[in-house]
Scaffold this active site. Structure first.
Site, PDB file in Angstrom:
ATOM      1  N   ASP A 183     -30.456 -32.251   6.613  1.00  0.00           N
ATOM      2  CA  ASP A 183     -30.006 -32.130   5.267  1.00  0.00           C
ATOM      3  C   ASP A 183     -30.888 -31.656   4.412  1.00  0.00           C
ATOM      4  O   ASP A 183     -30.778 -30.665   3.547  1.00  0.00           O
ATOM      5  CB  ASP A 183     -28.919 -33.341   4.947  1.00  0.00           C
ATOM      6  CG  ASP A 183     -28.063 -33.445   6.061  1.00  0.00           C
ATOM      7  OD1 ASP A 183     -27.378 -32.411   6.626  1.00  0.00           O
ATOM      8  OD2 ASP A 183     -27.736 -34.816   6.287  1.00  0.00           O
ATOM      9  N   HIS A 210     -24.244 -38.111   6.474  1.00  0.00           N
ATOM     10  CA  HIS A 210     -24.635 -37.020   7.159  1.00  0.00           C
ATOM     11  C   HIS A 210     -23.597 -36.208   7.742  1.00  0.00           C
ATOM     12  O   HIS A 210     -23.427 -35.820   8.927  1.00  0.00           O
ATOM     13  CB  HIS A 210     -25.546 -37.278   8.592  1.00  0.00           C
ATOM     14  CG  HIS A 210     -26.109 -36.323   9.281  1.00  0.00           C
ATOM     15  ND1 HIS A 210     -27.043 -35.218   8.591  1.00  0.00           N
ATOM     16  CD2 HIS A 210     -26.275 -35.951  10.529  1.00  0.00           C
ATOM     17  CE1 HIS A 210     -27.488 -34.292   9.523  1.00  0.00           C
ATOM     18  NE2 HIS A 210     -26.957 -34.758  10.704  1.00  0.00           N
TER      19      HIS A 210
END
Length: 346
Positions: A183, A210
């Site tokens: 990310d 996530h």
């Protein structure tokens, strides 16, 4: 038998047996600035490129490759690369102990990848069983190792790992990580693309979890500070949150984000080894046990030390857009965590 079927047969049916036979054994210390790293799921789409990147690390003494099948070929291929890390192959349930014993860092990309139309939640039943079995092995054979979970859904698999380690009496929250570096890498790449900055010069903290809406890039804390309108910032945040789906669609059934995930995981693993070797000031975003918020697990920047997490800094001040994103993630993050905890406690 395809790889998904092998994974299901190999792990899910053996989960209760291994978890019930856990007996902690000491991890052997490396003591030389070089470490033993076990890669569980090494023959898969993430595992192979990740193994290639880790083979180049000056911090690794021995790279142990483990999977249900095809590990020997990957190890033989990598062993022809003229770098110092020794590569060993371990295949099948009976080889899990030899792959893990004495490991200093265990990285787990094992599991089924996303396919078109699948959410991370669709992956849960198979991957949750795989993670439970492998973490039970970690608890038995290398209880003092750092454990980095890549297997999705990370928001649920990390709580599962924590419960397995607690049941074995070896849980240390400072040594358990959900790898959310992808990310961060995506945020850096997309911010650089939008602003014209050099990607390697961009830093963007990413907090939350996530998956989807739980991924919250803090564009207001990015360095250098991007000059974006609220609409541009909202669109950029949405792209970062949906980046995994972007790759799944682009590959049209041929897989998910394997190469970028391998790169991100190698970055995280290297930071872990740098900190274990004594380097100070190593900071990475990771999904960990945390008291920053009401959530028992939360992704944020963490400072690493020789023993694991040394400090979790407070969150920066959030922009109004980020505050809205923070509020929006809470229900989904809590649900994912509870799903993992319930699975582990069955």
């Amino acid at each position: 038998m395809d790889r998904v079927s092998r994974l299901s047969a190999h792990f899910v049916h053996d989960t209760q047996g291994l978890a019930g036979s856990v007996h902690p054994e000491a991890t052997s210390a490396s003591g030389s600035g070089k470490f033993n790293v076990a890669l569980l799921g090494a023959a898969g789409g993430i595992g192979q490129p990740l193994a290639l990147l880790l083979k180049q690390s000056a911090y690794i003494k021995e790279l142990r490759l483990y999977d249900v099948a095809n590990t020997a070929g990957v190890a033989a291929d990598l062993s022809h690369i003229a770098t110092g890390a020794r590569v060993t192959a371990h295949s099948g349930a009976e080889a899990l102990g030899t792959a893990l014993f004495g490991a200093d860092l265990v990285v787990v990309p094992a599991g089924v990848p996303r396919k078109p139309g699948m959410t991370r939640d669709d992956l849960f039943n198979i991957n949750a069983g795989i993670v439970r079995t492998l973490v039970a092995g970690v608890a038995r054979y290398c209880p003092a190792a750092w454990l980095a979970i890549i297997s999705n859904p990370v928001n649920s698999t990390v709580p599962i790992a924590a419960e397995v380690l607690k049941a074995a009496g070896v849980y240390d929250p400072a040594r358990l990580f959900g790898v959310t570096t992808l990310d961060v890498v995506r945020a850096q790449a997309f911010v650089a693309e939008a602003t014209g900055a050099a990607p390697e010069a961009v830093t963007v903290p990413v907090i939350g979890g996530h998956a989807g809406v739980t991924i919250l890039p803090l564009l207001s804390a990015a360095v250098p500070q991007p000059r974006l309108s609220e609409a541009e910032a909202k669109a950029l945040m949405a792209r970062i949150q949906d980046a995994g789906t972007e790759v799944v669609k682009a590959k049209a059934g041929a897989g998910s984000a394997t190469l970028s995930m391998a790169y991100a995981a190698a970055e995280f693993a290297t930071s872990c080894l740098r900190a274990k070797a004594g380097e100070r000031g190593v900071v990475e975003c990771a999904y960990v046990a945390s008291n920053l918020t009401s959530s028992p697990f939360f992704a944020s920047p963490v400072e690493l030390g020789p023993g694991g997490i040394a400090r979790i800094p407070p969150l920066p001040r959030l922009s109004p857009l980020e505050q809205a994103g923070f509020a929006a993630m809470q229900e989904e993050l809590a649900s994912s965590i509870n799903k993992g905890l319930e699975f582990a406690r069955k």
